[in-house]
Design a protein around this motif. Structure first.
Motif, mmCIF file in Angstrom:
data_model
loop_
_atom_site.group_PDB
_atom_site.id
_atom_site.type_symbol
_atom_site.label_atom_id
_atom_site.label_comp_id
_atom_site.label_asym_id
_atom_site.label_seq_id
_atom_site.Cartn_x
_atom_site.Cartn_y
_atom_site.Cartn_z
ATOM 1 N N TRP B 82 -11.950 27.712 32.446
ATOM 2 C CA TRP B 82 -11.718 28.718 31.400
ATOM 3 C C TRP B 82 -10.323 28.540 30.814
ATOM 4 O O TRP B 82 -9.421 28.063 31.489
ATOM 5 C CB TRP B 82 -11.837 30.128 31.970
ATOM 6 N N GLN B 84 -8.327 31.256 28.800
ATOM 7 C CA GLN B 84 -8.313 32.583 28.151
ATOM 8 C C GLN B 84 -7.376 32.635 26.954
ATOM 9 O O GLN B 84 -7.618 33.357 25.997
ATOM 10 C CB GLN B 84 -7.888 33.665 29.157
ATOM 11 N N LYS B 85 -6.302 31.853 27.017
ATOM 12 C CA LYS B 85 -5.286 31.932 25.981
ATOM 13 C C LYS B 85 -5.791 31.326 24.670
ATOM 14 O O LYS B 85 -5.756 31.975 23.623
ATOM 15 C CB LYS B 85 -4.020 31.214 26.456
ATOM 16 N N PRO B 88 -10.745 32.013 24.321
ATOM 17 C CA PRO B 88 -11.359 33.135 25.035
ATOM 18 C C PRO B 88 -12.863 33.183 24.762
ATOM 19 O O PRO B 88 -13.319 32.788 23.693
ATOM 20 C CB PRO B 88 -10.648 34.353 24.435
ATOM 21 N N ASP B 264 -5.531 35.195 37.483
ATOM 22 C CA ASP B 264 -6.703 34.842 36.692
ATOM 23 C C ASP B 264 -7.419 33.645 37.309
ATOM 24 O O ASP B 264 -6.806 32.831 37.982
ATOM 25 C CB ASP B 264 -6.271 34.438 35.269
ATOM 26 N N THR B 288 -0.467 35.013 35.574
ATOM 27 C CA THR B 288 -0.776 35.380 34.190
ATOM 28 C C THR B 288 0.408 35.228 33.245
ATOM 29 O O THR B 288 0.258 35.368 32.044
ATOM 30 C CB THR B 288 -1.273 36.844 34.122
#
Lengths: 47, 392
Positions: B82, B84-85, B88, B264, B288
């Motif tokens: 993943w 996320q930054k 997403p 995360d 994070t």
């Protein structure tokens, strides 16, 4: 001058990893210094 | 510095550079497009955007993975990832014939977590960027190629240090950054070599040393598997290999989040892959904040029972590799930093080429000097040499 350039390069590399936003701006400004210096001096070679 | 010391440094600089220059040139040239891999992917229309549906996903991660596996039937999951930054709502899935299949045979899928649809599934074939990547990382020669490049990088570091040692005595009586254009071509090139070399010094050293550290990833991973990982799963040593359906992925992620609150999920390694044991999901948790996101902590979750087994900090040598990576890639400071990276890279190419030119020019000058000496010397000496040769 060489020592100053090495220090400001390392500072530029480290600043960007500290965070985003203002850290990135500071990093770009720091790293622009050696880029500017080498462009200014080496341009004589190509002229 | 004494003349003898200067001569020693000069020889160190000459030989370490000569051996590594062609490989370093290759690394600089292949590295250049790799700096911009995201932008190039975007330009080629390869980057995909997740659908703009807001809110929580209706699909579990298990369902998203199932959809991915239906897309290429008969494969096993190796890694989930993943970001996320920057991406997403997307789940990156690596599938292969088996969890132990070599990386070259991996299939990569980008899944939309909100719709459980395949966003992208590029054909498993070499394209330009992949060829650049494999040339850069291992010269298409596997782990030996990688370690060889590591050694070349090590020589490059010695060349940098010896170059700095020579810079002082050479520049003692000159101003910083002078380029003598009115004298010989050799002096002009030498001055360019010196000014670009000394300005790129810190950058080249950082990118060089982090590159060398990266080449040691495979042995480091082996050491971790044989050491800490083996310790963590010691009680599984006698257990038969995993068979049948694995426990829930979502449950494993929850277990890992409970074990590492405030962190995360970065990626999941499936049982049997390089990054996990034969019986576990390894869920890699990251911090994070920009700084703590470089600290990675794997939680091992039994892939049959779904029970939490263990979680430990990675050993220092793996942390060193993970922390060193951004400093090699230059991908942690936005596009301006990438452009600066490219400029330094091109400057390094010029340093390498000018160094090579200086070596040729010096050899030629020496040969000419020798020829002059021979010509001017007494013909007697020459004839004596010829006589000697005839006798032999």
């Amino acid at each position: 001058m060489p020592v100053f350039l090495a220090v400001i390069t390392i500072a530029g590399l480290l600043l960007a990893i500290m965070g985003t936003g203002v850290w990135h701006y500071l990093s770009w400004i720091a790293l622009f210094v050696p880029v500017f210096v080498m462009t200014r001096h080496s341009i004589k070679f190509f002229r | 510095m004494k003349a003898s010391a200067i001569r020693t440094w000069f020889n160190v600089h000459k030989w370490t550079s000569l051996v590594c220059t062609l490989f370093l040139l290759m690394l600089c040239v292949t590295g250049l497009p790799l700096i911009f891999y995201e932008e190039i992917d975007h330009m080629l229309g390869k980057e995909v955007e997740a659908t703009a549906i807001q809110g929580e996903s209706r699909y579990s991660k298990d369902q998203v993975l199932e959809a991915a596996m239906r897309h290429i039937p008969g494969k096993e999951a190796k890694y989930l990832f993943w970001d996320q930054k920057d991406h997403p709502g997307q789940m990156f899935v690596t599938l292969a014939d088996s969890s132990e299949a070599p990386i070259e045979a991996d299939h990569y899928l980008t899944m939309d977590e909100r719709t459980a649809k395949v966003l992208d599934a590029p054909a498993n074939e070499m394209d330009f960027m992949l060829i650049m990547y494999y040339l850069h990382v291992e010269m298409l020669a596997g782990i030996p190629g990688k370690l060889f490049l590591g050694f070349m990088g090590f020589l490059f570091l010695i060349a940098i240090v010896s170059g700095v040692a020579l810079y002082g005595p050479i520049m003692k009586r000159f101003d910083f950054g002078m380029i003598r254009t009115e004298k010989s071509a050799r002096l002009k090139w030498l001055d360019l070599h010196n000014v670009l070399g000394i300005v790129t010094l810190a950058w080249a050293f950082v990118v060089g040393i982090t590159g060398v550290i990266n080449t040691l990833a495979d042995p480091a991973l082996d050491a971790w598997r044989a050491g800490q990982l083996a310790e963590m799963v010691a009680s599984y040593k006698e257990k038969p290999p995993l068979e049948g359906k694995l426990s829930s992925l979502d449950a494993a992620l929850d277990k890992a989040r409970q074990a590492a609150p405030g962190m995360d999920v970065s990626f999941v390694a499936y049982p049997g892959t390089l990054y996990s044991s034969k019986h576990h999901y390894a869920v890699y948790m990251i911090g994070t904040t920009p700084l703590t996101s470089r600290i990675i902590k794997p939680a091992l979750i039994d892939a049959k029972t779904g029970e939490f087994t263990d979680m430990r900090d990675l050993p220092w040598y793996l942390n060193t590799i993970f922390i060193s990576q951004p400093f090699h890639f230059g991908d942690y400071g936005g596009l301006p930093m990438k452009i600066i990276w490219a400029i330094f890279d091109i400057a390094t190419i010029i340093v390498l080429i000018s160094g090579l030119y200086l070596w040729f020019a010096r050899r030629k000058a020496k040969a000419e000097q020798l020829a002059r000496l021979l010509k001017n010397s007494e013909s007697l000496t020459l004839s004596a040499v010829t006589e000697n040769e005839n006798q032999i």
